[in-house]
Design an enzyme around this catalytic site. Structure first.
Site, PDB file in Angstrom:
ATOM      1  N   HIS A   1       3.769  -7.341  10.733  1.00 48.84           N
ATOM      2  CA  HIS A   1       3.737  -6.876   9.349  1.00 48.84           C
ATOM      3  C   HIS A   1       5.150  -6.443   8.958  1.00 48.84           C
ATOM      4  O   HIS A   1       5.474  -5.259   8.911  1.00 48.84           O
ATOM      5  CB  HIS A   1       2.760  -5.704   9.244  1.00 48.84           C
ATOM      6  CG  HIS A   1       2.119  -5.554   7.906  1.00 48.84           C
ATOM      7  ND1 HIS A   1       1.109  -6.383   7.456  1.00 48.84           N
ATOM      8  CD2 HIS A   1       2.335  -4.665   6.900  1.00 48.84           C
ATOM      9  CE1 HIS A   1       0.729  -6.000   6.252  1.00 48.84           C
ATOM     10  NE2 HIS A   1       1.456  -4.966   5.887  1.00 48.84           N
TER      11      HIS A   1
ATOM     12  N   TYR B   1       0.816  -1.214   0.000  1.00 49.74           N
ATOM     13  CA  TYR B   1       0.000   0.000   0.000  1.00 49.74           C
ATOM     14  C   TYR B   1       0.850   1.264   0.000  1.00 49.74           C
ATOM     15  O   TYR B   1       1.752   1.424   0.813  1.00 49.74           O
ATOM     16  CB  TYR B   1      -0.903  -0.010   1.237  1.00 49.74           C
ATOM     17  CG  TYR B   1      -2.002   1.018   1.250  1.00 49.74           C
ATOM     18  CD1 TYR B   1      -2.717   1.320   0.099  1.00 49.74           C
ATOM     19  CD2 TYR B   1      -2.364   1.658   2.431  1.00 49.74           C
ATOM     20  CE1 TYR B   1      -3.759   2.236   0.118  1.00 49.74           C
ATOM     21  CE2 TYR B   1      -3.400   2.580   2.459  1.00 49.74           C
ATOM     22  CZ  TYR B   1      -4.086   2.863   1.300  1.00 49.74           C
ATOM     23  OH  TYR B   1      -5.108   3.779   1.327  1.00 49.74           O
TER      24      TYR B   1
ATOM     25  N   ASP C   1       0.492  -9.579  13.549  1.00 51.48           N
ATOM     26  CA  ASP C   1       0.363  -8.480  12.578  1.00 51.48           C
ATOM     27  C   ASP C   1      -0.616  -7.422  13.097  1.00 51.48           C
ATOM     28  O   ASP C   1      -1.818  -7.684  13.219  1.00 51.48           O
ATOM     29  CB  ASP C   1      -0.143  -9.048  11.252  1.00 51.48           C
ATOM     30  CG  ASP C   1      -0.059  -8.054  10.106  1.00 51.48           C
ATOM     31  OD1 ASP C   1      -0.010  -6.838  10.369  1.00 51.48           O
ATOM     32  OD2 ASP C   1      -0.035  -8.507   8.946  1.00 51.48           O
TER      33      ASP C   1
ATOM     34  N   SER D   1       0.879  -7.733   1.574  1.00 52.20           N
ATOM     35  CA  SER D   1      -0.033  -6.715   2.091  1.00 52.20           C
ATOM     36  C   SER D   1      -1.040  -6.304   1.020  1.00 52.20           C
ATOM     37  O   SER D   1      -1.831  -7.119   0.581  1.00 52.20           O
ATOM     38  CB  SER D   1       0.768  -5.523   2.632  1.00 52.20           C
ATOM     39  OG  SER D   1      -0.038  -4.681   3.427  1.00 52.20           O
ATOM     40  N   GLN D   2      -1.022  -5.049   0.563  1.00 49.87           N
ATOM     41  CA  GLN D   2      -1.893  -4.695  -0.558  1.00 49.87           C
ATOM     42  C   GLN D   2      -1.610  -5.617  -1.740  1.00 49.87           C
ATOM     43  O   GLN D   2      -2.526  -6.051  -2.443  1.00 49.87           O
ATOM     44  CB  GLN D   2      -1.681  -3.245  -0.981  1.00 49.87           C
ATOM     45  CG  GLN D   2      -2.495  -2.863  -2.227  1.00 49.87           C
ATOM     46  CD  GLN D   2      -2.155  -1.464  -2.742  1.00 49.87           C
ATOM     47  OE1 GLN D   2      -2.947  -0.546  -2.616  1.00 49.87           O
ATOM     48  NE2 GLN D   2      -0.980  -1.306  -3.311  1.00 49.87           N
TER      49      GLN D   2
END
Length: 319
Positions: free
Chosen positions: A302, A91, A273, A183-184
């Site tokens: 994360h 992201y 996370d 992630s994204q």
């Protein structure tokens, strides 16, 4: 993670967020729009080159007339059709340096890394009425408008469109294409494999963009999901429109796309996370109906996960 479920609970959890009644119709109409596009494909040599691979900047036109940029690396000595891997970034980031991606060409694969439209310093544009890129606010972009205006609808379609472009290339074996991301990028991996059923293998790592209602109930105001709570604070402080808001977000909730995936999936989750709560990731995993496996890091958040790149290398070894 504070306020999270136990691992045993997460292994049975199937999500808290809704799924719009016309969810499947929404995405069939979106895919029809995408498939009617002229991608206006343009490929040109990059300034970065090596002696064993050709490096290109690839551009195509996505929905809403946005030009999307992709880093494309092709092995020089492989003449027959060969596998390809597609990467999606995190992201507010972009696809990073060419040198980090050369491993794929070294093993005889083509590599494609897509810059998400309008994010950070990437080269893909977002035709949202302004010039330049943005850092945050993408989940809620379009939320006050029609569901067809949601930003991530367009990005999910970009991912699927790129996969289709890759599969049509003369040098690529369309039956041997894999996707991955963190992630994204993990969310886009899920979306891409769901919307392009010919994807063979998918490796999402702690995927973002899942189970928004669950996220909003957790104390993670400092994460990328904070914009949802901020949207309520500014535009619906009494939550009078909460049902409608989460129903609209359901169209871009990747847990609702998971059941469409036909590819083999290797998912990775970090139990500590604080950015993408692991329960929201299990909401995806538990809805997968394909061949699947999950790697669990009990003590990591994360962050960089030791050994995961080696596992991915092995996972994509038989594309």
């Amino acid at each position: 993670m504070l306020f999270e479920m136990s691992l045993d609970e997460m292994k049975k959890y199937s999500g808290s967020s809704p799924k719009a009644d016309d969810f499947d119709q929404y995405w069939e109409e979106a895919l029809a729009e995408m498939k009617n596009l002229d991608p206006e494909l343009k490929i040109k040599h990059s300034d970065f080159q090596t002696d064993f691979a050709e490096c290109y900047d690839l551009y195509f036109t996505g929905v809403k007339d946005a030009r999307i940029h992709v880093k494309y690396i092709k092995p020089k000595k492989i003449k027959e059709k060969h596998p390809a891997v597609i990467e999606f970034h995190g992201y507010g980031c972009k696809i990073e340096d060419w040198a980090d991606k050369l491993q794929f060409a070294a093993r005889g694969y083509s590599y494609f890394g897509m810059d998400c439209r309008g994010q950070n310093a990437g080269y893909s544009e977002d035709r949202g009425g302004v010039s330049g890129n943005t850092r945050n606010g993408h989940i809620i972009r379009g939320l006050a408008d029609k569901a067809e205006k949601l930003y991530y609808r367009n990005v999910f379609l970009d991912a699927a469109q790129l996969a289709g472009i890759v599969m049509e290339m003369d040098s690529v074996d369309q039956n041997r294409v894999g996707v991955f991301g963190y992630s994204q990028g993990g969310a886009l991996t899920v979306a891409c494999a769901a919307l392009e059923p010919r994807i063979k293998k998918a490796a999402p790592v702690y995927p973002f963009l899942s189970d928004y209602k669950r996220v909003n109930q957790l104390d993670i105001d400092n994460s990328a999901y904070a914009e949802i709570k901020d949207f309520f604070r500014k535009y619906d402080p009494l939550h009078n429109k909460e049902k409608d808001i989460f129903n609209k977000l359901s169209y871009i909730d990747v847990q609702n796309l998971a059941a469409r995936i036909k590819a083999e999936v290797l998912m990775t989750t970090a139990i500590a996370d604080p950015v993408c709560p692991p329960s929201t990731q299990f909401a995806i995993y538990n809805k997968l109906k394909c061949k699947k496996d999950i790697i669990i890091y009990p003590d990591f958040g994360h962050e960089d996960l030791p050994g995961i790149r080696d596992r991915h290398y092995q996972f994509f070894n038989d594309l």
